[in-house]
Design a protein around this motif. Structure first.
Motif, mmCIF file in Angstrom:
data_model
loop_
_atom_site.group_PDB
_atom_site.id
_atom_site.type_symbol
_atom_site.label_atom_id
_atom_site.label_comp_id
_atom_site.label_asym_id
_atom_site.label_seq_id
_atom_site.Cartn_x
_atom_site.Cartn_y
_atom_site.Cartn_z
ATOM 1 N N ASP A 212 3.547 5.691 -5.694
ATOM 2 C CA ASP A 212 3.367 5.710 -7.152
ATOM 3 C C ASP A 212 2.332 6.749 -7.563
ATOM 4 O O ASP A 212 2.495 7.428 -8.581
ATOM 5 N N LEU A 213 1.279 6.870 -6.773
ATOM 6 C CA LEU A 213 0.222 7.840 -7.076
ATOM 7 C C LEU A 213 0.571 9.251 -6.616
ATOM 8 O O LEU A 213 0.023 10.226 -7.136
ATOM 9 N N ASN A 214 1.456 9.365 -5.623
ATOM 10 C CA ASN A 214 1.802 10.655 -5.013
ATOM 11 C C ASN A 214 3.316 10.753 -4.829
ATOM 12 O O ASN A 214 3.816 10.726 -3.704
ATOM 13 N N PRO A 215 4.076 10.868 -5.913
ATOM 14 C CA PRO A 215 5.542 10.837 -5.801
ATOM 15 C C PRO A 215 6.120 11.956 -4.933
ATOM 16 O O PRO A 215 7.226 11.807 -4.407
ATOM 17 N N GLU B 119 7.344 10.748 -1.481
ATOM 18 C CA GLU B 119 8.327 9.666 -1.417
ATOM 19 C C GLU B 119 9.210 9.760 -0.173
ATOM 20 O O GLU B 119 9.400 8.774 0.542
ATOM 21 N N ARG C 17 3.896 1.528 -1.309
ATOM 22 C CA ARG C 17 4.426 1.665 -2.677
ATOM 23 C C ARG C 17 3.361 2.230 -3.613
ATOM 24 O O ARG C 17 3.643 3.103 -4.448
ATOM 25 N N GLU C 18 2.161 1.716 -3.497
ATOM 26 C CA GLU C 18 1.054 2.189 -4.321
ATOM 27 C C GLU C 18 0.803 3.682 -4.080
ATOM 28 O O GLU C 18 0.609 4.456 -5.022
ATOM 29 N N PHE C 19 0.823 4.088 -2.804
ATOM 30 C CA PHE C 19 0.605 5.492 -2.466
ATOM 31 C C PHE C 19 1.681 6.381 -3.091
ATOM 32 O O PHE C 19 1.378 7.429 -3.670
ATOM 33 N N ARG D 153 0.836 -1.209 0.000
ATOM 34 C CA ARG D 153 0.000 0.000 0.000
ATOM 35 C C ARG D 153 0.871 1.259 0.000
ATOM 36 O O ARG D 153 0.536 2.257 -0.640
#
Length: 58
Positions: free
Chosen positions: A34-37, A40, A30-32, A28
């Motif tokens: 990916d959607l919100n770089p 990071e 990583r997914e977050f 989750r």
């Protein structure tokens, strides 16, 4: 109260009874990212902090 407390409170209220694996949490996060770089760095810091909670050196 920090602004993030609202999100934490919502998480506890909505999903507090659930059990999740660290694998699920990692996916989750990583997914977050990916959607919100732009998040990071804070996500990396949180993940590192969680990973090292039991380290005696700190």
């Amino acid at each position: 109260m920090y602004f993030t407390d609202r999100g934490i409170e919502e998480l506890v209220e909505r999903r507090g009874e659930e059990e999740v694996s660290l694998l699920w949490l990692g996916e989750r996060l990583r997914e977050f990212v990916d959607l919100n770089p732009e998040f990071e760095t804070p996500v990396e810091r949180l993940a590192t902090w969680l990973a090292r909670l039991d380290d005696e050196d700190e």
